[in-house]
Scaffold this motif. Structure first.
Motif, PDB file in Angstrom:
ATOM      1  N   SER A  56     -66.157  -6.967  20.924  1.00 23.02           N
ATOM      2  CA  SER A  56     -65.144  -5.934  20.860  1.00 23.02           C
ATOM      3  C   SER A  56     -63.793  -6.569  21.066  1.00 23.02           C
ATOM      4  O   SER A  56     -63.642  -7.454  21.882  1.00 23.02           O
ATOM      5  CB  SER A  56     -65.408  -4.883  21.949  1.00 23.02           C
TER       6      SER A  56
ATOM      7  N   VAL B 213     -71.051   3.313  25.185  1.00 25.26           N
ATOM      8  CA  VAL B 213     -69.592   3.174  25.214  1.00 25.26           C
ATOM      9  C   VAL B 213     -69.125   2.699  26.588  1.00 25.26           C
ATOM     10  O   VAL B 213     -68.268   1.818  26.700  1.00 25.26           O
ATOM     11  CB  VAL B 213     -68.926   4.510  24.839  1.00 25.26           C
TER      12      VAL B 213
ATOM     13  N   GLN C 176     -64.876   4.417  18.961  1.00 25.34           N
ATOM     14  CA  GLN C 176     -66.106   3.978  18.306  1.00 25.34           C
ATOM     15  C   GLN C 176     -66.075   4.411  16.845  1.00 25.34           C
ATOM     16  O   GLN C 176     -65.876   5.589  16.550  1.00 25.34           O
ATOM     17  CB  GLN C 176     -67.305   4.616  19.006  1.00 25.34           C
TER      18      GLN C 176
ATOM     19  N   TYR D 147     -69.462  -2.331  19.694  1.00 26.95           N
ATOM     20  CA  TYR D 147     -70.790  -1.834  19.409  1.00 26.95           C
ATOM     21  C   TYR D 147     -71.795  -2.153  20.488  1.00 26.95           C
ATOM     22  O   TYR D 147     -72.633  -1.350  20.790  1.00 26.95           O
ATOM     23  CB  TYR D 147     -71.287  -2.405  18.084  1.00 26.95           C
TER      24      TYR D 147
END
Length: 998
Positions: free
Chosen positions: A54, A991, A336, A2
């Motif tokens: 992540s 991203v 995502q 995120y």
């Protein structure tokens, strides 16, 4: 994945390796290791949006589809812990890490699904095993969200709290709570697919420029791209139309097609279905849809998000699917998770049976009007009731398809016996269908209407419709929800001529309403009046998947031929089936020849007239319309009829069933009362009426029964990925990075990532911005970013002409979505757009406020940018309704628009604006630009905090003007995740920065 990693001082007490070791121990269970729908696993702290990390914990495991040709869809990832944290958040972070379970939190509900003859189909996460009575009351559509949350629960991206929110849906859905959702796959068509692949290719370059591995930019879930939006109706009324139009399609789009073919080999997990195969949603319905995945022995429901708003068609098959912006879909491809507000669900009860002569199109236009009136934006609609047994799967798909037209996220039909019959009809194996039924029954996701009493489910609100009350109708002349009963059509048309200019008005003076424009068509005398039909098209995904209306149209043509009626030769007629199966059953029935006789020859397999690919009208017809200011009509079996969409010269556009398209083509005008007036004169000299050519329901059912056969589906889809001669001849390089051609007018490297830094730009307000445009209600994405023809005098035309492109080779805006230079110039270029700054003048221009000059919107925007001025857009209700068009957000961003202030937004478009870093704001209830006396000549400042941590979803901010006026607006960042996107300048930049940290 995120937020970007940024540990002030790094976590000295926990190295990446030790963190990896502690977390990876939890995937010892085989089920746990198979349950994730994404190889990127992230945690998002709702309260502290600065906390994120992540990790790639699990392998991606998705069903290998029949067309995979041995491709392994699994994509193992690596683990990187990341966070952006401070003071008190650090301790919260450590506590959360300490509480992570070593096994899947819902391991205890994993259940075996036995086969009837012994053995097992596999294992699944059982909802009944939770022993929670609240689940029995959940709508079926919410159960799909629940199953996904349970299966993917990792206490990172999906927490046990998220699961509880969904289980407690009756109490939580009214509170607009946020949940994550992981779709099983992504669906694209070429108009939206080309810019998506362009972005992916450009993101690879950005990764390389940041000193990282460009191969990190790669789809992590299966992506299906069906090329179906490029064919145009250049040639009609010809037996050679299909071949001729495909040759022209390849001439115009060779570069685009080669680019997509490159993408299919450069990116893993991407299937490209070649042109000429069919419409994406029909291919999805008949072939790509799984209903239930069986992946390495783990069963779970199919789900899909697509870059076309009519992805919802798959809901008719009991597959949860809806449209998202291309920008959002790209992020989903890259692992995502979808962040969504847990929706309310409208229960729509159906009873009774359709009357004789009433079609599924009549039903969907009725349903659309009802649901628009009820208000279903952002909600699911779930259909149920005894009337379901009377609706074929194709009828259900027709209703589900038009979810965007009634504003819902989904129009969902749970799986029942009708669904299973359709799966068998379309070539799914008996064993697959048996597995689907067994799994859905075991997990309480199957509806058996034979069982009594039916289990009551809770819904947010309720509607009901007796199918017997549905009557023949059309919708128009400018919006799909403006339904007109067929018996009132003539009176409504004359009222439209009288009414002031608007959605139901053309303001034609009384003395002008009966004028006749006489002209010569290929040596024949011809004439046009207001309401004369010049385009009659059986087209679009909505209806061409439905054998009953397609064969019904053929029966109308047959009866008309037998009675001696003919469609006037100057009416441009066309038939564009959704798949090759349609051609096979039309030929099997022996009815195609009658359609041909009336001019409805097959012109191609793709989305044509419905998206503006109607091709040119004959020059004599076009001149007669333009020179005499005729309000010409198009009648099409589509789902969209917004102004300027179908054809620039057809100001009245009506949606109708395929049989009615043929009937109106025969009549030659929309200003006819079918009950009282004859359609024409037969070969015996007698008048022929509507009732004389309209088939009964029994006639249609008999033809469907004898002509639509399972082998047709099997043979069609066995060959679908083999392509065609022209596609197979395309030669593309095998390279990781795309070699951009600076001279290309189709594919151009976009500027989004130029000079991108590792550090995000952060939040920002707006200071002294000019108003670029001031709109009223119902500005659609067609207004913002048209898909159709490029006007010869437009900035986009000037750009192409300067680069040696002849007018005849302009193609359409839709086909040039891979070139940001064309699309920026095409933003707000719809010739029917109404901008209040022009004081009633219609067209793609605006006022440059500092000088008072009237300029094309693009030219005005460039002046503002050159002078260093930001701009905003003022708008009314339903801003951005229509197709889920990412260029409707990308274009304004490239023009320098920093914010849009509207009364309300369409769901997908608002999300797209956020994804491109544009601030969406809503006026307070009861207020708009008019009530606030804003004329658009003011300069606007938006007082938004500069720190993302100080912004909350849905908070109010103050907008001030240089005239001293100020007013409150609601900032439409609806979730914490959207705030993170805004912090990074957009979803794609977000991203890239995350992947760069891995």
């Amino acid at each position: 994945m995120y937020c970007r990693a940024r540990f002030g001082p790094r976590l000295a007490s926990m190295s990446t390796a030790s963190f990896s070791s502690s977390v990876c121990s939890r995937v010892s269970s085989p089920i746990a290791s198979q349950s994730s729908a994404s190889s990127s696993v992230s945690f998002w702290n709702q309260k502290y949006r600065s906390l994120s990390f992540s990790s790639s914990l699990w392998s991606l495991r998705c069903s290998a589809p029949r067309w995979s040709r041995g491709v392994d869809w699994r994509s193992p990832g690596r683990l990187r812990a990341q966070a952006r944290i401070s003071g008190p958040v650090m301790e919260r972070f450590r506590r959360r890490i300490a509480t992570i379970a070593s096994e899947h939190p819902f391991k205890g509900v994993v259940t075996s699904l036995p086969k009837p003859g012994g053995g097992e189909f596999g294992k699944f996460y059982s909802l009944p095993a939770l022993n929670d009575p609240r689940i029995d009351r959940l709508p079926y559509s919410i159960r799909i969200l629940l199953e996904s949350a349970i299966r993917n629960c990792d206490n990172f991206q999906v927490t046990k709290n998220d699961v509880e929110k969904i289980i407690d849906w009756e109490n939580t859905s009214p509170k607009q709570v946020e949940i994550p959702f992981k779709p099983a796959r992504v669906l694209l068509q070429d108009f939206t697919g080309v810019p998506a692949v362009v972005d992916l290719a450009s993101m690879r370059d950005a990764m390389k420029n940041l000193g990282n591995d460009p191969k990190k930019i790669n789809p992590l879930v299966p992506v299906d791209l069906v090329i179906d939006h490029s064919v145009q109706v250049d040639v009609a009324r010809s037996e050679n139309a299909v071949q001729s139009n495909m040759e022209l399609e390849f001439q115009r789009n060779r570069e685009r097609f080669a680019f997509l073919k490159w993408g299919s080999s450069a990116f893993h997990n991407m299937l490209v279905v070649p042109p000429g195969s069919g419409i994406v949603h029909q291919v999805n319905l008949e072939y790509l849809g799984r209903v239930v995945f069986n992946t390495d022995g783990v069963l779970y429901p199919d789900s899909v998000v697509g870059t076309d708003s009519h992805t919802t068609m798959i809901d008719g098959l009991g597959v949860a699917g809806w449209g998202v912006g291309g920008i959002e879909a790209e992020a989903a491809m890259l692992g995502q998770p979808m962040s969504m507000v847990l929706p309310g669900v409208v229960g729509f009860k159906l009873s009774g049976k359709l009357s004789n002569g009433v079609t599924a199109t009549d039903l969907v236009l009725t349903v659309t009007q009802m649901l628009r009136k009820h208000g279903v934006v952002g909600k699911f609609v779930e259909f149920y009731g005894e009337g379901m047994a009377e609706l074929s799967l194709a009828d259900r798909a027709t209703i589900a398809n038009m979810s965007p037209e009634y504003g819902a996220t989904m129009g969902f039909f749970p799986v029942d016996h009708v669904t299973l019959q359709y799966l068998k009809l379309t070539g799914r194996s008996d064993e697959t269908v048996s597995m689907i039924e067994a799994y859905l029954r075991a997990n309480k996701m199957f509806v058996d209407y034979k069982e009594q009493p039916q289990q009551e489910r809770a819904y947010s609100s309720y509607l009901q419709l007796d199918l017997a009350e549905v009557e023949p109708c059309v919708s128009g002349p400018k919006r799909p929800h403006d339904r007109v009963p067929l018996k009132e059509m003539k009176a409504d048309w004359h009222a439209c001529l009288d009414n002031n200019i608007g959605f139901k008005g053309f303001a034609v003076p009384k003395e002008e309403q009966n004028k006749v424009a006489k002209f010569t068509f290929h040596g024949l005398p011809a004439e046009l009046k207001h309401g004369s039909v010049v385009i009659a098209a059986i087209t679009s995904c909505t209806n061409t998947s439905n054998p009953s209306v397609m064969l019904g149209a053929a029966l109308v043509a047959k009866k008309a031929c037998e009675l001696g009626l003919e469609v006037k030769p100057w009416i441009k007629t066309s038939l564009a089936p959704g798949s090759g199966v349609v051609t096979k059953y039309l030929l099997q029935s022996g009815l195609q020849k009658y359609l041909n006789q009336q001019g409805f020859n097959i012109v191609g397999y793709g989305c044509t007239t419905c998206i503006g690919n109607s091709g040119e009208l004959d020059e004599s017809v076009a001149s007669a319309i333009s020179e005499n200011d005729i309000i010409a009509a198009a009648v099409l079996s589509g789902n969209r009829n917004f102004e300027g969409r179908v054809h620039p010269l057809t100001r009245a556009n009506y949606l109708a069933s395929p049989p009615l398209v043929v009937a109106y083509a025969l009549a030659g005008t929309v200003g006819i009362d079918f009950e009282k007036e004859p359609i024409g004169t037969g070969k015996d000299g007698k008048s022929v009426y509507f009732k004389d050519i309209w088939p009964s329901n029994e006639e249609i059912a008999q033809v469907v029964q004898s002509s639509v056969l399972p082998d047709m589906f099997k043979s069609t889809y066995e060959a679908i990925t083999k392509g065609n001669h022209m596609w197979n001849l395309l030669s593309v390089p095998a390279s990781t990075l795309y070699s951009w051609d600076p001279n290309s007018t189709y594919i151009h490297e976009p500027p989004y990532f130029k000079n991108m830094t590792v550090e995000p730009p952060g939040a920002h307000g707006v200071k002294d911005a000019y108003c670029l445009l001031n709109f009223g209600d119902s500005i659609t994405t067609d207004h913002i970013s048209p898909a159709g023809s490029i006007h010869k005098d437009s900035p986009a035309a000037k750009y192409l002409l300067e680069r040696g492109v002849d007018h005849k080779d302009f193609n359409s805006y839709g086909s040039r979505r891979g070139n940001d230079e064309v699309m920026a110039r095409g933003t707000f270029a719809n010739i029917r757009i109404v901008n209040k700054l022009l004081k009633g003048e219609v067209g793609p221009k605006t006022i440059h406020v500092p000088t008072g000059e009237k300029l094309y919107v693009y030219d005005a925007a460039m002046r503002y940018k050159a002078a260093g001025h930001d701009t905003i857009v003022l708008a009314g209700a339903e801003y951005g309704s229509g197709s889920s068009r990412d260029w409707a957000a990308k274009g304004p961003m490239l023009l320098g628009v920093k914010a849009v202030i509207a009364k309300s937004f369409e769901r997908i478009h608002r999300s797209n604006l956020v994804g491109m870093g544009i601030i969406p704001l809503c006026f307070q209830p009861g207020e708009d630009a008019d009530t606030l006396a804003l004329i658009g000549h003011e300069r606007y400042s938006i007082d938004l905090p500069s720190k993302i941590s100080e912004i909350r979803p849905g908070q109010d901010v103050i907008v001030t003007t240089d005239t001293g006026k100020s007013f409150a607006c609601t900032v439409r960042f609806d979730t914490e995740v959207e705030l993170a996107y805004f912090d990074h300048g957009g979803i794609l930049q977000f991203v890239i920065r995350n992947l760069n940290q891995e």
